[in-house]
Design a protein around this motif. Structure first.
Motif: not given
Ligand code: C2E
Ligand code: MG
Ligand code: MG
Ligand code: MG
Length: 282
Positions: A40-52, A256-264
């Motif tokens: 089992l492994h964990l991938h991590y998807q970035p969460v981006i602040s829309l303000a900046d 969050q979303g593929y626009l920014f990044s997939r889970p990696q």
């Protein structure tokens, strides 16, 4: 509960019952094996602040590579893990692994990030969830406010009596988010009685933005609700710049979303962790 019984009944009358039962058993055994063999492994998807455009957190998402089945998506194996009870051990593993990773990034010199971890219906029903979270926080030394537990809205129906559980979790200082909000038909009034910090707008509504009038109306209603209840918002599943612009204009904090990044895998996030900046939003 009723939903589980309904699901079993469907499986019972289904013609490919034997095949499914077999797959389920193979998967259950595979999961047990995976726990023992570190598959089992964990991938991590970035969460981006829309303000900046800053990286403010990541969501830990479980990945399982089965020797014969290959990569099995969580939507297929999480239900099996829940029904077999394996989710207790898997969930505990995920929690510990995610907190260790958060700490490792801090120790490598990166400023603290919010680490979001998914908690399933069955985990929430367990008495020892609170002890488990407390133990992992104590063991890793991670600041509790850096940990955010994501609870799917469908679990909320049974939360009336789990309300105490959420209060206990909240008392540890962790953040609580409702995942996939808008898909579970939970009573809106329930929200104000629960110690929820954040609502995650489900991807199914983001998908139709900005052109689908229904999706736009539902999204706007969820945003207004969260703002009035003083809860933070994250939109999930953003794939296009148009969706991003719409949500940004409506005042959604995080995305969050593929626009920014997939889970990696964690190593792949190093450069983003370093700059902490989503390039096109500087
Ligand atoms: P979730 O918590 O709502 O996670 C978001 C899902 O949407 C993830 O799927 C993610 O890869 C996917 N996603 C993110 N951005 C986009 C996008 O722009 N487009 C599309 N098409 N998809 C996007 P994933 O990793 O397959 O996980 C599915 C679900 O499995 C999760 O939904 C969560 O409910 C469950 N899950 C995953 N990991 C865990 C875990 O460690 N524990 C528990 N209990 N459940 C987990
Ligand atoms: Mg989630
Ligand atoms: Mg979600
Ligand atoms: Mg979802």
């Amino acid at each position: 509960d009723a939903k589980m019984r309904g699901r079993n009944r469907v499986a019972f009358y289904s013609p490919d019952m034997a095949e499914r039962a077999h797959e389920r058993m193979a998967m259950e055994q595979g999961l047990m094996q995976a726990l023992k063999t570190d598959a089992l492994h964990l991938h991590y998807q970035p969460v981006i602040s829309l303000a900046d455009g800053k990286l403010v957190g990541v969501e830990a998402l479980l990945r399982w590579h089965h020797p014969e089945l290959g990569q099995v998506p969580p939507a297929r194996f999480i239900p099996v893990a829940e029904e077999s009870g394996l989710i207790d051990r898997i969930g505990a593993w995920v929690l510990r692994q995610a907190c260790r990773q958060a700490l490792a990034w801090q120790q490598a010199g990166h400023p603290p990030l919010r680490m979001a971890v998914n908690v399933s219906v069955r985990q929430l029903a367990q008495d020892h969830l609170v002890e488990n979270v407390a133990a992992v926080l104590a063991e890793t030394g991670l600041a509790p406010e850096c940990l955010e537990l994501e609870i799917t809205e469908t679990a909320i129906q049974s939360i009336e009596h789990s309300r105490e559980r959420l209060r206990q979790l909240k008392a540890l200082g962790v953040m609580l988010a409702i995942d996939d909000f808008g898909t579970g038909f939970s009573s809106l009034s329930l929200l104000k009685h629960l110690p929820i910090d954040r609502i995650k707008i489900d991807r199914s509504f983001v998908m139709g933005l900005p052109d689908d009038g229904n999706d736009a109306a539902i999204t706007q209603a969820i945003i207004a609700l969260a703002q009035n209840l003083k809860m933070a918002l994250t939109a999930e599943g953003i794939e296009s710049p148009e969706q991003l612009t719409f949500l940004q204009r409506q005042g959604v904090e995080d995305a969050q979303g593929y626009l920014f990044s997939r889970p990696q895998p964690p190593q792949a996030l190093e450069s983003l962790l370093h700059t902490r900046q989503w390039q096109s939003m500087q």
